[in-house]
Design a protein around this motif. Structure first.
Motif, mmCIF file in Angstrom:
data_model
loop_
_atom_site.group_PDB
_atom_site.id
_atom_site.type_symbol
_atom_site.label_atom_id
_atom_site.label_comp_id
_atom_site.label_asym_id
_atom_site.label_seq_id
_atom_site.Cartn_x
_atom_site.Cartn_y
_atom_site.Cartn_z
ATOM 1 N N PRO A 152 0.814 -1.227 0.000
ATOM 2 C CA PRO A 152 0.000 0.000 0.000
ATOM 3 C C PRO A 152 0.846 1.275 0.000
ATOM 4 C CG PRO A 152 -0.848 -1.529 1.618
ATOM 5 C CD PRO A 152 0.449 -2.096 1.127
ATOM 6 N N SER A 153 1.904 1.281 0.785
ATOM 7 C CA SER A 153 2.775 2.466 0.819
ATOM 8 C C SER A 153 3.427 2.693 -0.535
ATOM 9 C CB SER A 153 3.858 2.300 1.885
ATOM 10 O OG SER A 153 3.281 2.197 3.151
ATOM 11 N N PHE A 154 3.869 1.615 -1.137
ATOM 12 C CA PHE A 154 4.504 1.712 -2.449
ATOM 13 C C PHE A 154 3.538 2.282 -3.487
ATOM 14 C CE2 PHE A 154 5.677 -0.292 -6.535
ATOM 15 C CZ PHE A 154 6.941 0.244 -6.678
ATOM 16 N N ILE A 155 2.334 1.754 -3.506
ATOM 17 C CA ILE A 155 1.326 2.220 -4.461
ATOM 18 C C ILE A 155 0.950 3.679 -4.185
ATOM 19 C CG2 ILE A 155 -1.076 1.928 -5.214
ATOM 20 C CD1 ILE A 155 -0.686 -1.116 -4.689
ATOM 21 N N LEU A 156 0.704 3.989 -2.920
ATOM 22 C CA LEU A 156 0.312 5.362 -2.570
ATOM 23 C C LEU A 156 1.423 6.371 -2.867
ATOM 24 C CD1 LEU A 156 -1.646 4.798 0.756
ATOM 25 C CD2 LEU A 156 -2.568 5.576 -1.425
ATOM 26 N N MET A 157 2.666 6.000 -2.572
ATOM 27 C CA MET A 157 3.775 6.929 -2.821
ATOM 28 C C MET A 157 3.930 7.217 -4.313
ATOM 29 S SD MET A 157 4.730 8.031 -0.024
ATOM 30 C CE MET A 157 6.032 9.035 -0.654
ATOM 31 N N ILE A 158 3.779 6.214 -5.118
ATOM 32 C CA ILE A 158 3.861 6.444 -6.558
ATOM 33 C C ILE A 158 2.695 7.322 -7.021
ATOM 34 C CG2 ILE A 158 3.622 5.310 -8.805
ATOM 35 C CD1 ILE A 158 5.309 3.022 -7.682
ATOM 36 N N ALA A 159 1.509 7.034 -6.500
ATOM 37 C CA ALA A 159 0.314 7.763 -6.939
ATOM 38 C C ALA A 159 0.314 9.221 -6.508
ATOM 39 C CB ALA A 159 -0.934 7.061 -6.415
ATOM 40 N N ILE A 160 0.760 9.492 -5.294
ATOM 41 C CA ILE A 160 0.631 10.871 -4.795
ATOM 42 C C ILE A 160 1.913 11.700 -4.841
ATOM 43 C CG2 ILE A 160 -1.250 10.241 -3.265
ATOM 44 C CD1 ILE A 160 0.701 10.491 -0.929
ATOM 45 N N SER A 161 3.048 11.082 -5.125
ATOM 46 C CA SER A 161 4.302 11.836 -5.069
ATOM 47 C C SER A 161 4.318 13.024 -6.023
ATOM 48 C CB SER A 161 5.498 10.931 -5.330
ATOM 49 O OG SER A 161 5.443 10.386 -6.626
ATOM 50 N N LYS A 162 3.836 12.850 -7.233
ATOM 51 C CA LYS A 162 3.863 13.961 -8.193
ATOM 52 C C LYS A 162 2.843 15.045 -7.832
ATOM 53 C CE LYS A 162 2.283 12.907 -12.414
ATOM 54 N NZ LYS A 162 1.959 12.154 -13.637
ATOM 55 N N PHE A 163 1.722 14.637 -7.204
ATOM 56 C CA PHE A 163 0.700 15.619 -6.839
ATOM 57 C C PHE A 163 1.031 16.334 -5.529
ATOM 58 C CE2 PHE A 163 -1.551 12.416 -9.396
ATOM 59 C CZ PHE A 163 -1.918 13.237 -10.462
ATOM 60 N N PHE A 164 1.701 15.630 -4.605
ATOM 61 C CA PHE A 164 1.992 16.230 -3.309
ATOM 62 C C PHE A 164 2.922 17.423 -3.442
ATOM 63 C CE2 PHE A 164 4.518 16.559 0.594
ATOM 64 C CZ PHE A 164 3.497 16.883 1.462
ATOM 65 N N LEU A 165 3.958 17.286 -4.228
ATOM 66 C CA LEU A 165 4.902 18.396 -4.390
ATOM 67 C C LEU A 165 4.210 19.625 -4.960
ATOM 68 C CD1 LEU A 165 8.056 16.484 -5.664
ATOM 69 C CD2 LEU A 165 7.684 17.500 -3.405
ATOM 70 N N LYS A 166 3.244 19.401 -5.821
ATOM 71 C CA LYS A 166 2.530 20.514 -6.442
ATOM 72 C C LYS A 166 1.550 21.175 -5.468
ATOM 73 C CE LYS A 166 -0.215 21.620 -10.525
ATOM 74 N NZ LYS A 166 -0.833 21.103 -11.735
ATOM 75 N N TYR A 167 0.911 20.376 -4.600
ATOM 76 C CA TYR A 167 -0.162 20.896 -3.751
ATOM 77 C C TYR A 167 0.165 20.905 -2.256
ATOM 78 C CZ TYR A 167 -2.966 20.345 -7.951
ATOM 79 O OH TYR A 167 -3.460 20.433 -9.227
ATOM 80 N N GLN A 168 1.414 20.704 -1.858
ATOM 81 C CA GLN A 168 1.735 20.594 -0.445
ATOM 82 C C GLN A 168 1.446 21.856 0.354
ATOM 83 O OE1 GLN A 168 5.808 19.543 0.088
ATOM 84 N NE2 GLN A 168 6.606 21.377 -0.874
ATOM 85 N N LYS A 169 1.443 22.999 -0.268
ATOM 86 C CA LYS A 169 1.146 24.253 0.436
ATOM 87 C C LYS A 169 -0.329 24.641 0.361
ATOM 88 C CE LYS A 169 5.377 25.042 1.601
ATOM 89 N NZ LYS A 169 5.802 24.774 2.946
ATOM 90 N N HIS A 170 -1.122 23.814 -0.261
ATOM 91 C CA HIS A 170 -2.554 24.084 -0.362
ATOM 92 C C HIS A 170 -3.182 23.975 1.027
ATOM 93 C CE1 HIS A 170 -6.790 23.570 -1.456
ATOM 94 N NE2 HIS A 170 -6.468 24.174 -2.601
#
Length: 190
Positions: free
Chosen positions: A95-113
């Motif tokens: 689950p961590s592997f799947i979630l990290m791949i799925a959200i890594s590109k979006f988190f950097l973009k929206y982390q300050k949201h």
């Protein structure tokens, strides 16, 4: 079948185990000791102790040892027990592997949201609660003894606990040194 249940259980623990390995311990105990009865409380305590001393994350190490022990306790051979270890380990990591791949590109973009920051502010107290639950899971008669049946063991256990807590917290003694000292003290005193 045991292996499917191991996979589903540890996948679920890996999916909802926010806060790392220590936060997972109470979830693991609830599932493998209380719900399914794959291992005893005493075996779980031993598994946690071994997982802490073994290099690597405690949640993953615990899953590995639980998978092996559960298969052995169910009457499987050592070869099948190794498959139980592999199954549990992969399931808790997946689950961590799947979630990290799925959200890594979006988190950097929206982390300050503001919404993302609010979610993480809400998760912090939950993680602290899970860590506290993990600490309480380990405060059992298997670890401290029972003052009614063996007062000496109970007192020694409490003293070692307090020394380890104060030594690591106040004096910043290395956990490796503290584990070695407490192990030596246990050998001498018991």
């Amino acid at each position: 079948m045991l292996f499917i249940e191991l996979f589903l259980t540890f996948f679920q623990i890996g999916l909802f185990g926010f806060g790392g390995g220590y936060a997972m311990l109470s979830m693991i105990q609830g599932e493998v000791v209380t719900r399914y009865g794959w291992i005893s409380a005493s075996e779980f305590t031993d598994i946690v102790a071994i997982s802490q001393m073994t290099p690597g994350p405690i949640g993953i190490n615990s899953a590995t040892y639980v998978g092996y022990t559960a298969a052995i306790n169910a009457g499987y051979s050592q070869t099948w027990a190794i498959l139980g270890s592999v199954t549990s380990t992969l399931a808790v990591v997946l689950p961590s592997f799947i979630l990290m791949i799925a959200i890594s590109k979006f988190f950097l973009k929206y982390q300050k949201h503001p919404l993302v920051e609010s979610v993480f502010k809400g998760l912090r107290p939950a993680v602290v609660g899970l860590l506290a639950a993990a600490a309480l899971v380990l405060m059992t008669t298997e670890n401290f003894g029972n003052y009614k049946t063996d007062l000496y063991q109970f007192i020694v256990s409490i003293v070692l606990f307090l020394i380890a807590f104060i030594g690591t917290r106040k004096y910043k003694i290395s956990p490796i040194v503290m584990i070695s000292l407490c192990g030596a003290a246990g050998y001498v005193l018991y």
